[in-house]
Design an enzyme around this catalytic site. Structure first.
Site, PDB file in Angstrom:
ATOM      1  N   ASP A  32       0.842  -1.204   0.000  1.00  0.00           N
ATOM      2  CA  ASP A  32       0.000   0.000   0.000  1.00  0.00           C
ATOM      3  C   ASP A  32       0.875   1.251   0.000  1.00  0.00           C
ATOM      4  OD1 ASP A  32      -1.994  -1.780   0.169  1.00  0.00           O
ATOM      5  OD2 ASP A  32      -2.734  -1.166   2.155  1.00  0.00           O
ATOM      6  N   ASP A  36       0.915   4.284  -2.688  1.00  0.00           N
ATOM      7  CA  ASP A  36       0.637   5.683  -2.342  1.00  0.00           C
ATOM      8  C   ASP A  36       1.719   6.633  -2.843  1.00  0.00           C
ATOM      9  OD1 ASP A  36      -1.743   5.084  -1.218  1.00  0.00           O
ATOM     10  OD2 ASP A  36      -0.984   4.947   0.840  1.00  0.00           O
ATOM     11  N   SER A  81     -37.245  -4.630 -13.065  1.00  0.00           N
ATOM     12  CA  SER A  81     -36.983  -5.490 -11.915  1.00  0.00           C
ATOM     13  C   SER A  81     -37.224  -6.938 -12.338  1.00  0.00           C
ATOM     14  CB  SER A  81     -37.870  -5.090 -10.745  1.00  0.00           C
ATOM     15  OG  SER A  81     -39.209  -5.205 -11.130  1.00  0.00           O
ATOM     16  N   LEU A  82     -37.079  -7.854 -11.403  1.00  0.00           N
ATOM     17  CA  LEU A  82     -37.235  -9.275 -11.713  1.00  0.00           C
ATOM     18  C   LEU A  82     -38.440  -9.830 -10.982  1.00  0.00           C
ATOM     19  CD1 LEU A  82     -33.554 -10.490 -11.299  1.00  0.00           C
ATOM     20  CD2 LEU A  82     -34.834 -10.332 -13.421  1.00  0.00           C
ATOM     21  N   GLU A 111     -26.982 -17.514 -11.099  1.00  0.00           N
ATOM     22  CA  GLU A 111     -25.997 -16.605 -10.512  1.00  0.00           C
ATOM     23  C   GLU A 111     -26.562 -16.046  -9.222  1.00  0.00           C
ATOM     24  OE1 GLU A 111     -26.186 -12.741 -13.095  1.00  0.00           O
ATOM     25  OE2 GLU A 111     -26.438 -14.469 -14.391  1.00  0.00           O
ATOM     26  N   LYS A 113     -27.851 -13.428  -6.414  1.00  0.00           N
ATOM     27  CA  LYS A 113     -28.520 -12.132  -6.389  1.00  0.00           C
ATOM     28  C   LYS A 113     -27.856 -11.322  -5.285  1.00  0.00           C
ATOM     29  CE  LYS A 113     -33.151 -10.135  -6.509  1.00  0.00           C
ATOM     30  NZ  LYS A 113     -32.871  -8.956  -5.712  1.00  0.00           N
ATOM     31  N   ASP A 115     -27.088  -8.276  -2.829  1.00  0.00           N
ATOM     32  CA  ASP A 115     -27.997  -7.406  -2.104  1.00  0.00           C
ATOM     33  C   ASP A 115     -27.351  -6.051  -1.827  1.00  0.00           C
ATOM     34  OD1 ASP A 115     -30.270  -6.634  -0.869  1.00  0.00           O
ATOM     35  OD2 ASP A 115     -29.955  -7.793   0.965  1.00  0.00           O
ATOM     36  N   ARG A 134     -30.550   3.319 -10.396  1.00  0.00           N
ATOM     37  CA  ARG A 134     -31.771   2.793 -10.961  1.00  0.00           C
ATOM     38  C   ARG A 134     -32.891   3.844 -10.995  1.00  0.00           C
ATOM     39  NH1 ARG A 134     -35.133  -1.985 -11.152  1.00  0.00           N
ATOM     40  NH2 ARG A 134     -37.126  -1.230 -10.434  1.00  0.00           N
ATOM     41  N   GLU A 171     -24.222  -4.469  -9.309  1.00  0.00           N
ATOM     42  CA  GLU A 171     -24.653  -4.120  -7.971  1.00  0.00           C
ATOM     43  C   GLU A 171     -23.485  -3.487  -7.232  1.00  0.00           C
ATOM     44  OE1 GLU A 171     -27.739  -4.904  -7.935  1.00  0.00           O
ATOM     45  OE2 GLU A 171     -28.418  -4.849  -5.852  1.00  0.00           O
ATOM     46  N   TYR A 223     -23.434  -8.069 -13.757  1.00  0.00           N
ATOM     47  CA  TYR A 223     -24.185  -9.252 -14.165  1.00  0.00           C
ATOM     48  C   TYR A 223     -25.019  -9.078 -15.432  1.00  0.00           C
ATOM     49  CZ  TYR A 223     -27.286  -6.557 -11.086  1.00  0.00           C
ATOM     50  OH  TYR A 223     -27.967  -5.560 -10.474  1.00  0.00           O
ATOM     51  N   LYS A 286     -31.468 -17.091 -15.395  1.00  0.00           N
ATOM     52  CA  LYS A 286     -31.698 -16.387 -16.660  1.00  0.00           C
ATOM     53  C   LYS A 286     -31.549 -17.354 -17.819  1.00  0.00           C
ATOM     54  CE  LYS A 286     -29.511 -12.218 -14.830  1.00  0.00           C
ATOM     55  NZ  LYS A 286     -28.237 -11.481 -14.746  1.00  0.00           N
ATOM     56  N   LYS A 310     -35.609 -16.046  -4.034  1.00  0.00           N
ATOM     57  CA  LYS A 310     -35.050 -15.420  -2.825  1.00  0.00           C
ATOM     58  C   LYS A 310     -34.894 -16.443  -1.711  1.00  0.00           C
ATOM     59  CE  LYS A 310     -36.445 -10.904  -2.632  1.00  0.00           C
ATOM     60  NZ  LYS A 310     -35.847  -9.705  -2.124  1.00  0.00           N
ATOM     61  N   CYS A 405     -34.118   3.455  35.865  1.00  0.00           N
ATOM     62  CA  CYS A 405     -32.861   2.987  35.296  1.00  0.00           C
ATOM     63  C   CYS A 405     -32.392   1.733  36.034  1.00  0.00           C
ATOM     64  CB  CYS A 405     -31.801   4.084  35.399  1.00  0.00           C
ATOM     65  SG  CYS A 405     -30.194   3.521  34.833  1.00  0.00           S
ATOM     66  N   CYS A 408     -29.001   2.673  38.000  1.00  0.00           N
ATOM     67  CA  CYS A 408     -28.886   3.653  39.087  1.00  0.00           C
ATOM     68  C   CYS A 408     -30.222   4.008  39.722  1.00  0.00           C
ATOM     69  CB  CYS A 408     -28.175   4.913  38.597  1.00  0.00           C
ATOM     70  SG  CYS A 408     -29.155   5.880  37.444  1.00  0.00           S
ATOM     71  N   CYS A 423     -31.976   7.491  30.636  1.00  0.00           N
ATOM     72  CA  CYS A 423     -31.720   7.733  32.048  1.00  0.00           C
ATOM     73  C   CYS A 423     -31.087   9.122  32.138  1.00  0.00           C
ATOM     74  CB  CYS A 423     -30.754   6.691  32.625  1.00  0.00           C
ATOM     75  SG  CYS A 423     -30.095   7.196  34.224  1.00  0.00           S
ATOM     76  N   CYS A 429     -24.718   7.709  36.787  1.00  0.00           N
ATOM     77  CA  CYS A 429     -25.102   6.389  36.307  1.00  0.00           C
ATOM     78  C   CYS A 429     -23.868   5.682  35.734  1.00  0.00           C
ATOM     79  CB  CYS A 429     -26.207   6.577  35.259  1.00  0.00           C
ATOM     80  SG  CYS A 429     -26.808   5.053  34.556  1.00  0.00           S
TER      81      CYS A 429
HETATM   82  S1  IVH Z   1     -30.438  -9.159 -13.576  1.00  0.00           S
HETATM   83  C1  IVH Z   1     -33.644  -7.392 -16.416  1.00  0.00           C
HETATM   84  N1  IVH Z   1     -28.778 -10.329 -11.926  1.00  0.00           N
HETATM   85  O1  IVH Z   1     -31.968  -7.437  -8.403  1.00  0.00           O
HETATM   86  C2  IVH Z   1     -32.836  -8.103 -15.411  1.00  0.00           C
HETATM   87  N2  IVH Z   1     -30.145  -8.573 -11.080  1.00  0.00           N
HETATM   88  O2  IVH Z   1     -35.054  -7.351  -8.824  1.00  0.00           O
HETATM   89  C3  IVH Z   1     -31.841  -7.241 -14.749  1.00  0.00           C
HETATM   90  N3  IVH Z   1     -29.699  -8.017  -8.723  1.00  0.00           N
HETATM   91  O3  IVH Z   1     -32.453  -4.344  -9.987  1.00  0.00           O
HETATM   92  C4  IVH Z   1     -31.360  -7.706 -13.454  1.00  0.00           C
HETATM   93  N4  IVH Z   1     -28.113  -9.517  -8.404  1.00  0.00           N
HETATM   94  O4  IVH Z   1     -30.371  -4.644  -8.583  1.00  0.00           O
HETATM   95  C5  IVH Z   1     -29.734  -9.389 -12.072  1.00  0.00           C
HETATM   96  N5  IVH Z   1     -27.199 -11.421 -10.595  1.00  0.00           N
HETATM   97  C6  IVH Z   1     -28.149 -10.475 -10.743  1.00  0.00           C
HETATM   98  C7  IVH Z   1     -28.533  -9.642  -9.683  1.00  0.00           C
HETATM   99  C8  IVH Z   1     -29.540  -8.696  -9.889  1.00  0.00           C
HETATM  100  C9  IVH Z   1     -28.809  -8.531  -7.858  1.00  0.00           C
HETATM  101  C10 IVH Z   1     -30.659  -6.939  -8.400  1.00  0.00           C
HETATM  102  C11 IVH Z   1     -30.648  -5.787  -9.351  1.00  0.00           C
HETATM  103  C12 IVH Z   1     -32.038  -5.684  -9.917  1.00  0.00           C
HETATM  104  C13 IVH Z   1     -32.844  -6.464  -8.931  1.00  0.00           C
HETATM  105  C14 IVH Z   1     -33.977  -7.126  -9.653  1.00  0.00           C
END
Ligand code: IVH
Length: 667
Positions: A32, A36, A81-82, A111, A113, A115, A134, A171, A223, A286, A310, A405, A408, A423, A429
């Site tokens: 490191d 730097d 979204s999915l 793959e 998901k 978070d 998004r 993500e 992804y 997918k 999920k 408390c 005390c 308290c 305390c």
């Molecule tokens: S694919 C049209 N792959 O989940 C499909 N999404 O509910 C595009 N996410 O907004 C999404 N891991 O933020 C995809 N391996 C993954 C993911 C992923 C997390 C999130 C992403 C998306 C949300 C969908």
């Protein structure tokens, strides 16, 4: 290319390679420290040769401290979204539906998901052009400056074969380790904690100050590739290409050819995900072929070619044995459920947080109840419900919040509009006393070389009841205690002696006045210059200080009105702690910029931004982050942001350069 250009290019290439090794491949080949040194060298060269600036230079990852409001930008391809499911049955349905629609063999990629918070990056000719959140799916915030600070995101692509223009989605994540570090830091600063890494990641990404973002070590996994001329005809292969261009593409992606393979993947990661450095909440399935994806198409909200499975937040049922109440250093009282030990996500859970009185009331808790405990993305397990059917005819006692408390005996108070009980016995305390001393000695406060255990020992021995007592300790006192040898006693004495040189603003912070964090302490120190002035301050004079509102002001008044605190601060002063601002800083003070609000923008040659900031404050001016009707001047360096320039012109704010500013001070 001349010699300088050559040198700059070599440094940039070298540093980017090291970034990639460290943040994408996780196998650094340089210390490191050496990194730097090279980065500083590049910075110096770029500062001396502004004409050679490059927005993709590794120096751009440090994050300038120019705050900017985010501009909203429309997504070229909407961010959908999915479809979500928690059941294997629906995964089976998804598979069969796909089979019926396609009438031909297909592959499904599995793959994880992740978070965190989703991001869409636009690359043109191999360079990162823009990063958009998004938002509502159609429009999102332009967070490019913040995203550039994430070291695993390539500013310039590696290798070849990338389309001239494409988007990549992924993500942004705050790894668990960084999340823990951030939260303990926030705890120490009395700032609210982030509930989970997802909130922390999205909160960080929306920070107006990129320098703060840079300090938080976000990471990003990708992804999804979008564009007119992608290199391959399958999702999987496209991601492999993206990996070769320098993106962090998770290795846990699998091609599945049957439902069995899919279910194997699900059950494997349901367990194994707990060993990952980042939070995940499911698996995304997918259809692999892009042609087949196109044939399947989209519903109004989500693609028909993908589904998110999920993971169940793990739950367990157990018996509530009792509820105890803990008092923190600010006097806040937290209810804690003591449970019959139960196994949850691989750890034995004995306790769970109940947060506050309203939560207890809402659950209608009785001792002996069978309760459900959950460990989601949150750190501390929580009680999510009560199995009322499991109550026997003889119910336990209803759990109610204590009135006094537990440490005390002082009656608790609940300030209006707050969920927490406190308290009020600040100076009597025990956990509050110890907590305040622990804060006093921390590194960013007085930097005295002792930890919580030592504070506990010294408290138990009756030596310390407040921070001032620390300065009465003698080597003989310490040697009388267990575990103390001459060397450690000597060290503490030295450390106490050195703390007497700690500047006034840190002493103020160390006092632990509620709501007075480091920034507020600095402002107070500048505005009042010494503790005598500060003690005489009124609500009016306090709220005149920049960024000090009624709540903070009242807390300061309360602190100094308390006789015990008056004695403590007088003693600290008598022991030789710094109770006024440094003389040289004060000697150079003036009111030349009194009542002027100045915004700093761009980069400078003669002094750093921080130095200019300090100069403005030292001469009685106000430094502000954004241009508004109240702005008197903009101190503009090189590359002042176009948004600020436009706003300044519209509001008729005067723009001055470094020389003009320095002349104002020397007049
Ligand atoms: S694919 C049209 N792959 O989940 C499909 N999404 O509910 C595009 N996410 O907004 C999404 N891991 O933020 C995809 N391996 C993954 C993911 C992923 C997390 C999130 C992403 C998306 C949300 C969908």
């Amino acid at each position: 290319m001349n010699e300088i250009e050559e040198k700059i290019k070599t440094l940039r290439d070298e540093l980017e390679q090291h970034n990639y090794n460290y943040y994408v491949l996780s196998s650094p080949t340089i210390s490191d420290y050496d990194f730097d040194i090279k980065l500083k060298e590049l910075q110096a060269l770029e500062e001396a040769h502004p004409e050679l600036a490059d927005p993709a230079s590794p120096t751009q990852r440090i994050g300038s401290d120019i705050s900017r409001e985010f501009v909203q930008i429309e997504h070229k391809y909407p961010m959908l979204s999915l479809g979500n499911t928690y059941s294997e049955e629906e995964v089976r349905d998804f598979y069969h539906r796909t089979m019926r629609s396609l009438h031909e063999p297909f592959e499904i990629t599995g793959e994880l998901k992740f978070d965190g918070t989703s991001i869409s990056l636009l690359y043109e000719h191999g360079r990162l052009i823009r990063a958009i959140t998004r938002g509502d799916g159609t429009r999102g915030d332009d967070v490019t400056a913040n995203v550039k600070t994430i070291r695993s995101i390539p500013l310039k692509l590696r290798g070849s074969g990338y389309p001239d223009e494409f988007e990549i989605r992924g993500e942004i994540l705050l790894p668990w380790a960084e999340f823990d570090r951030l939260n303990s830091e926030r705890e120490e600063q009395e700032e609210p904690l982030f509930a989970n890494p997802r909130n922390a990641a999205s909160g960080t990404l929306k920070q107006l100050n990129p320098a703060i973002v840079a300090s938080r070590k976000l990471d990003a996994y990708f992804y999804y590739l979008l564009g007119e001329d992608l290199p391959a005809q399958s999702h999987y292969e496209n991601l492999c290409h993206a990996r070769s261009w320098g993106f962090k593409i998770p290795g846990m992606i699998r091609k599945c050819h049957s439902l069995e393979e899919i279910f194997d993947y699900l059950s494997y990661w349901n367990i194994e995900r707990k060993n990952l450095p980042v939070a995940t909440d499911g698996v995304v399935l997918k259809v692999n072929s892009l042609l087949q994806q196109r044939n399947l198409g989209f519903t109004a909200k989500s693609p028909r070619w993908a589904i998110a499975y999920k993971f169940q937040a793990e739950q367990a049922a157990t018996r509530l044995n009792s509820v105890s109440f803990q008092v923190g250093r600010t006097g806040a009282v937290t209810p804690v459920a003591n449970l019959e030990p139960v196994l949850l996500s691989g750890t034995t859970v004995k306790r769970a947080s109940l947060h506050n009185a309203d939560i207890i009331e809402g659950l209608d808790l009785h001792t002996g109840d069978t309760v459900y405990v959950e460990k989601g993305g949150e750190i501390i397990p929580k009680i999510t419900g009560v199995d009322k059917d499991a109550r026997s005819t003889v119910m336990g006692n209803k759990v109610s919040f204590i009135k006094e408390c537990p440490e005390c005996g002082t009656p608790l108070i609940r300030p209006q509009g707050e969920a927490a009980h406190y308290c009020p016995n600040e100076s009597g305390c025990p956990p509050q006393i110890k907590g305040r001393i622990e804060h006093f000695v921390t590194r960013r406060a007085m930097d005295i070389n002792i930890g919580p255990e030592t504070v506990e020992d010294l408290y138990e021995a009756g030596y310390i009841r407040n921070p001032a007592d620390l300065y009465l300790l003698t080597e003989t006192d310490l040697l009388r205690l267990e575990r103390w040898a001459e060397k450690s006693a000597r060290n503490l004495m030295d450390s106490l002696e050195q703390s007497k040189a700690v500047p006034f603003e840190r002493v103020l912070y160390a006092l632990g006045i509620r709501y007075v964090g480091e920034t507020v302490a600095k402002r107070l120190a500048f505005a009042f210059q010494n503790i005598t002035n500060l003690k005489q301050a009124t609500l009016e004079t306090l709220t005149e200080v920049d960024e000090i509102g009624g709540r903070i002001a009242q807390s300061i008044l309360d602190y100094f009105n308390n006789e015990k605190n008056q004695v403590i601060t007088a003693r600290l002063e008598a022991y030789g702690l710094q109770m006024s601002m440094n003389e040289t800083i004060l000697a150079n003070r003036s009111e030349k910029l009194k009542d002027l609000t100045i915004v700093i923008s761009g980069t400078f040659l003669k002094h750093s931004r921080d130095e200019y900031k300090a100069m403005i404050e030292q001469h009685g001016g106000k430094n502000s982050g954004s241009v508004s009707g109240k702005t008197d001047y903009i101190l503009a360096g090189e590359n002042m942001g176009p948004a600020k320039l436009e706003k300044a012109a519209k509001l008729g704010v005067k723009i001055i350069n470094e020389e003009e500013f320095l002349n104002m001070l020397s007049e």
